[in-house]
Motif scaffolding. Sequence first.
Motif, short mmCIF file in Angstrom:
data_model
loop_
_atom_site.label_atom_id
_atom_site.label_comp_id
_atom_site.label_asym_id
_atom_site.label_seq_id
_atom_site.Cartn_x
_atom_site.Cartn_y
_atom_site.Cartn_z
N PRO A 175 2.43 5.55 -5.32
CA PRO A 175 3.39 4.42 -4.76
C PRO A 175 5.01 4.75 -4.79
O PRO A 175 5.62 4.11 -5.59
CB PRO A 175 3.15 3.39 -6.01
N ALA B 284 5.38 4.40 0.45
CA ALA B 284 4.55 3.91 0.22
C ALA B 284 4.18 2.66 0.78
O ALA B 284 3.98 1.59 0.07
CB ALA B 284 3.76 4.05 -1.22
N ARG B 285 4.11 2.59 2.16
CA ARG B 285 4.10 1.26 2.73
C ARG B 285 2.87 1.47 3.84
O ARG B 285 2.22 2.19 3.57
CB ARG B 285 5.45 0.94 3.55
N ALA C 161 -0.15 3.88 3.67
CA ALA C 161 -1.24 3.35 2.77
C ALA C 161 -2.49 2.99 3.43
O ALA C 161 -3.68 3.35 2.88
CB ALA C 161 -0.63 2.14 1.72
N ILE D 203 -1.75 2.82 -1.66
CA ILE D 203 -0.95 1.91 -2.52
C ILE D 203 0.38 1.57 -1.83
O ILE D 203 1.08 2.21 -1.35
CB ILE D 203 -0.69 2.59 -3.83
N GLU E 65 3.99 0.06 -2.44
CA GLU E 65 5.23 0.26 -3.43
C GLU E 65 5.94 -0.96 -3.55
O GLU E 65 5.91 -1.92 -2.91
CB GLU E 65 6.06 1.31 -3.22
N TRP F 250 -7.14 -1.59 -0.87
CA TRP F 250 -5.80 -1.13 -1.18
C TRP F 250 -5.24 -1.68 -2.29
O TRP F 250 -5.90 -2.76 -2.81
CB TRP F 250 -4.88 -1.27 -0.07
N ILE G 79 -1.29 -2.53 -5.06
CA ILE G 79 -0.04 -2.60 -5.18
C ILE G 79 0.29 -1.92 -6.54
O ILE G 79 -0.28 -1.95 -7.48
CB ILE G 79 0.29 -4.02 -5.18
N ASN G 80 1.65 -1.33 -6.58
CA ASN G 80 2.05 -0.81 -7.75
C ASN G 80 3.26 -1.90 -8.22
O ASN G 80 4.09 -2.47 -7.16
CB ASN G 80 2.91 0.61 -7.67
#
Length: 315
Positions: free
Chosen positions: A20, A25-26, A30, A41, A43, A67, A69-70
């Motif tokens: 992330p 990491a968009r 992702a 992931i 970010e 998918w 999320i961090n």
Amino acid sequence: MIKNRITDLLGVQYPIVQAPMGWIARAQLASAVSNAGGLGIIETSSGRLDEVREEVKKMAGLTDKPWGINVAQAFVRDPDIVSFVADQGVKFVTTSAGDPNRYCEALKGRGLTVFHVVPSLAAALKAIEAGVDGLVVEGGEGGGFKNSRDVATMVLLPLVCSKVSVPVIAAGGITDGRTMAAAFALGAEGVQMGTRMVSAAESPVHQNWKDMIVGAKETDTVFLNRFGPGPALRALRTEKTTEFEKTPPESIMGEFARALDLYFGGDMEASIALSGQVAGRIDSVKPVAQIIRETVEEFEATIAEIGAKYGVVVA
């Protein structure tokens, strides 16, 4: 398809997770990872949640695969971050850069599977006590923000795996099927790739950064700010970071004021290009689908090769 606890928890074909990385990491990257059978992931470490919300909206039109999320705790100060994550419809979240107790209970209470990123055995045991479902065990050779007392994946991963029973994703030094097989031999059930994904065709970073990764030797990263103040980190060697290796700046975080000029403008001296030592093993830019396909194929071939070479019969 590889089937184990990680693929079951994540709902993916392959236990390969994309790191992330802030601003990187968009949705574009992702979704490519998720579509290829891994887990993309999104970010939050950029701290720009308004932009992240827009990226999350894009995901629905780009993939119907799982998918996650961090939540990078040191950089996200939104008191409603748990609701934000839970409302996106994801089932998996990683937490990092902070105390695992801060959000674990609340996230799990909203039905999310929670993995915490750890750089040491002590951090791993603390996360287990907090109730996490699994761990991302991150060796010091990986890029990005690091524990100032860095421990290599080869040492850290089997140590943690010998002390915990939850599933583990290995991070740091992972770039292909051989390193994935090595991580599994050391106790992991999944791997996370950062630098390999920064250099991917779908990565949004400037070509100059990708070219520098492709051209890097195994010695072309530096470990910065070991003694603070602020976080330690690993980055590509440039004139700026070589100087910082000898004489740290007053504020390492202040050096990210022009991060976007580096990330997307291509000025490699404008900021700090966070990258792992594995840059020295990456020799070309490839599409994400090819990276994941070749990784899985080599992983399976490596396991078979070792078994055949040493007379191991797998029932």
